[in-house]
Write a protein that holds these residues in place. Structure first.
Motif, mmCIF file in Angstrom:
data_model
loop_
_atom_site.group_PDB
_atom_site.id
_atom_site.type_symbol
_atom_site.label_atom_id
_atom_site.label_comp_id
_atom_site.label_asym_id
_atom_site.label_seq_id
_atom_site.Cartn_x
_atom_site.Cartn_y
_atom_site.Cartn_z
ATOM 1 N N UNK A 152 -10.116 7.196 -1.662
ATOM 2 C CA UNK A 152 -9.857 6.793 -0.119
ATOM 3 C C UNK A 152 -8.449 6.557 0.100
ATOM 4 N N UNK A 153 -8.031 5.633 -0.509
ATOM 5 C CA UNK A 153 -6.543 5.262 -0.328
ATOM 6 C C UNK A 153 -5.586 6.309 -0.815
ATOM 7 N N UNK A 154 -6.105 7.140 -1.691
ATOM 8 C CA UNK A 154 -5.191 8.214 -2.533
ATOM 9 C C UNK A 154 -4.006 7.493 -3.318
ATOM 10 N N UNK A 155 -4.078 6.215 -3.683
ATOM 11 C CA UNK A 155 -3.136 5.616 -4.624
ATOM 12 C C UNK A 155 -3.407 6.021 -6.107
ATOM 13 N N UNK A 156 -2.382 6.153 -6.559
ATOM 14 C CA UNK A 156 -2.319 6.488 -8.259
ATOM 15 C C UNK A 156 -1.788 5.152 -8.613
ATOM 16 N N UNK A 157 -1.850 5.046 -10.073
ATOM 17 C CA UNK A 157 -1.571 3.824 -10.658
ATOM 18 C C UNK A 157 -0.003 3.539 -10.460
ATOM 19 N N UNK A 158 0.214 2.478 -9.959
ATOM 20 C CA UNK A 158 1.668 2.358 -9.601
ATOM 21 C C UNK A 158 1.755 0.833 -8.950
ATOM 22 N N UNK A 159 3.002 0.597 -8.422
ATOM 23 C CA UNK A 159 3.375 -0.998 -8.057
ATOM 24 C C UNK A 159 2.327 -1.267 -6.780
ATOM 25 N N UNK A 160 2.392 -0.456 -5.745
ATOM 26 C CA UNK A 160 1.391 -0.683 -4.509
ATOM 27 C C UNK A 160 -0.100 -0.709 -4.938
ATOM 28 N N UNK A 161 -0.355 -0.004 -5.799
ATOM 29 C CA UNK A 161 -1.953 0.203 -6.460
ATOM 30 C C UNK A 161 -2.299 -1.111 -7.044
ATOM 31 N N UNK A 162 -1.433 -1.574 -7.787
ATOM 32 C CA UNK A 162 -1.719 -3.010 -8.566
ATOM 33 C C UNK A 162 -1.611 -4.163 -7.725
ATOM 34 N N UNK A 163 -0.784 -3.914 -6.606
ATOM 35 C CA UNK A 163 -0.498 -4.919 -5.758
ATOM 36 C C UNK A 163 -1.909 -5.380 -4.839
#
Length: 454
Positions: A152-163
């Motif tokens: 849905x959000x299209x986030x891959x593993x990274x800082x914003x994903x983890x936050x």
């Protein structure tokens, strides 16, 4: 105006019963007052709230008399969570426009999400080993959140994903606790008395999540504009597809509209799917014959054939029966009478609230013999009408995420069963308990990993 029978208990007691033990209360009302009954949940002088479970009547509400009904303010209990621009907050032309913008994104790329869902499940099982104890409900919650953040959000593993992951998990736990969820039903409790007050804590957690979501929307818009300029693909995740979507007037969604739709998909798609999966695993592993039939069916296919897996008849029947016996939501979205309407033997005036009750509709013995038993074969031997079986609601307000939810259920069940043998830790019958807007198995469905399947 003559109304269906209703309990004589005070409205406050009816409201608490609905919040704390809804399944028992609804069944008790149906037994005492009949298949159509009234409740007073909003105060002595509030409009009547009428519950229906007859399929013919539900069809009348969804289709025949739909033009005389509207959303009203009954769903505003969700507004603090989803925002005013959410699809579930809208009515009339605004609702139709938003739904048309969302539909292609929610249904057009389902096949492309299949491989990603399976990969996420396999990654989550990497550390499984014989003897491992786990709460299937908690495990499903984590997997469902990862799927939403990726698909849905299209986030891959990274800082914003983890936050976001670190913020959303405790936020949802807080919102879904029985004590805190009462705040959303009674507006006098929605007072910001500082960060240590219940409502103040909710608002500050939400502000942190909002900041990350708006930052992601801005970043994605820049990426979208750059890709469009260079003639490249703009991405297949739902957020990317929504950013690129335009209505018939050529207008796209604003940042606040995007934020509200994302939060709606998060709140109504995360815990609901996780709870449905917890029930499915409970039923599968509490009845050896069902586990055996399901395993035999899965063994006939190569695990990589994802399209055929989602079309397996017994797997589909297991998912449908699980959603029948304890549906994702106990009721369909309430309708408010806008023009006087006659339904059954009653005439309802403007302001009356009509609720198709999914839970009771799914437990009618003339439609589902022995309705309290888990019997997937029901869905192999008969096709039910959309007014007899409606786990995602119906009419113009049916759940827009039902396709993604069913895809998740089938692929997660198939992937786990194909790789591991599990067993229920507690063999006693699970009881339905409230968790936020969903009903989950008591005991969090504790299981033990027995062995890896080869």
């Amino acid at each position: 105006m003559k109304l269906p029978n209703e309990p004589r208990s005070p409205f406050l007691l009816q409201t608490l019963s609905t919040i704390l033990n809804p399944t028992k209360f609804l069944e008790s009302c149906a037994q005492l007052y009949g298949e159509t009954f009234s409740l007073r949940l909003l105060g002595h002088n509030s409009p009547p709230i009428v519950f229906f479970s007859n399929p013919q009547t539900i069809g009348t509400i969804f289709v025949t008399e739909a033009a005389k009904l509207e959303l009203g303010k009954i769903t505003h209990v969700f507004q603090p969570l989803t925002g005013p621009e959410s699809l579930i907050m809208q009515d009339g032309k605004r609702h139709q426009r938003t739904r048309q913008l969302l539909m292609p994104a929610m249904h057009g790329e389902l096949n492309s999400y299949s491989q990603l869902i399976v990969e996420l499940v396999l990654q989550a099982m990497e550390n499984w080993h014989p003897g491992l104890r786990l709460s299937i409900r908690d495990w499903m919650s984590e997997i469902s959140l990862q799927i939403i953040l990726r698909v849905v959000f299209g986030l891959n593993n990274g800082e914003r994903y983890e936050q976001l992951k670190q913020l959303i998990e405790p936020f949802l736990e807080y919102v879904n606790s029985p004590l805190n969820s009462i705040q959303f039903f009674w507006t006098p409790l929605q007072q910001d008395l500082g960060k240590w007050s219940p409502w103040g804590k909710f608002l500050r957690q939400q502000q942190q999540i909002d900041a990350l979501i708006y930052a992601e929307i801005e970043s994605r818009r820049q990426h979208f504009d750059k890709n469009v300029f260079h003639g490249k693909s703009t991405g297949k995740d739902i957020l990317s597809l929504l950013i690129s979507a335009h209505d018939e007037n050529g207008e796209s969604m604003t940042d606040s509209e995007l934020r509200d739709q994302l939060l709606t998909l998060l709140f109504l798609g995360h815990d609901t799917t996780a709870s449905a999966l917890a029930w499915a695993f409970y039923w599968i592993y509490s009845q050896p014959s069902i586990l055996q039939k399901l395993s035999n069916e899965l063994d006939t296919l190569h695990p990589s054939n994802l399209l055929e897996i989602t079309q397996l008849p017994y797997l589909t029947a297991v998912c449908k029966e699980s959603l029948r016996i304890y549906p994702i939501a106990l009721i369909s979205q309430p309708r408010v009478v806008a023009q006087t309407v006659k339904i059954e033997d009653y005439e309802f005036e403007p302001g009356a609230i009509l609720i198709p009750c999914i839970y009771l509709a799914h437990r009618r013995p003339e439609v589902y013999p022995q309705p309290h038993l888990f019997k997937p074969e029901r869905f192999l031997n008969r096709k039910f009408s959309p007014y007899e079986y409606l786990p995602f609601g119906g009419g113009s307000r049916s759940c827009i995420g039902m396709g993604l939810s069913m895809l998740e259920m089938k692929l997660i069940i198939a992937t786990v069963l194909s790789h591991y043998e599990l067993t229920l830790l507690d063999k006693r019958p699970a009881k339905p308990v409230r968790r936020g807007i969903t009903i989950v198995p008591s005991g969090e469905c504790q299981m033990v990993v027995k062995a890896q399947r080869r």
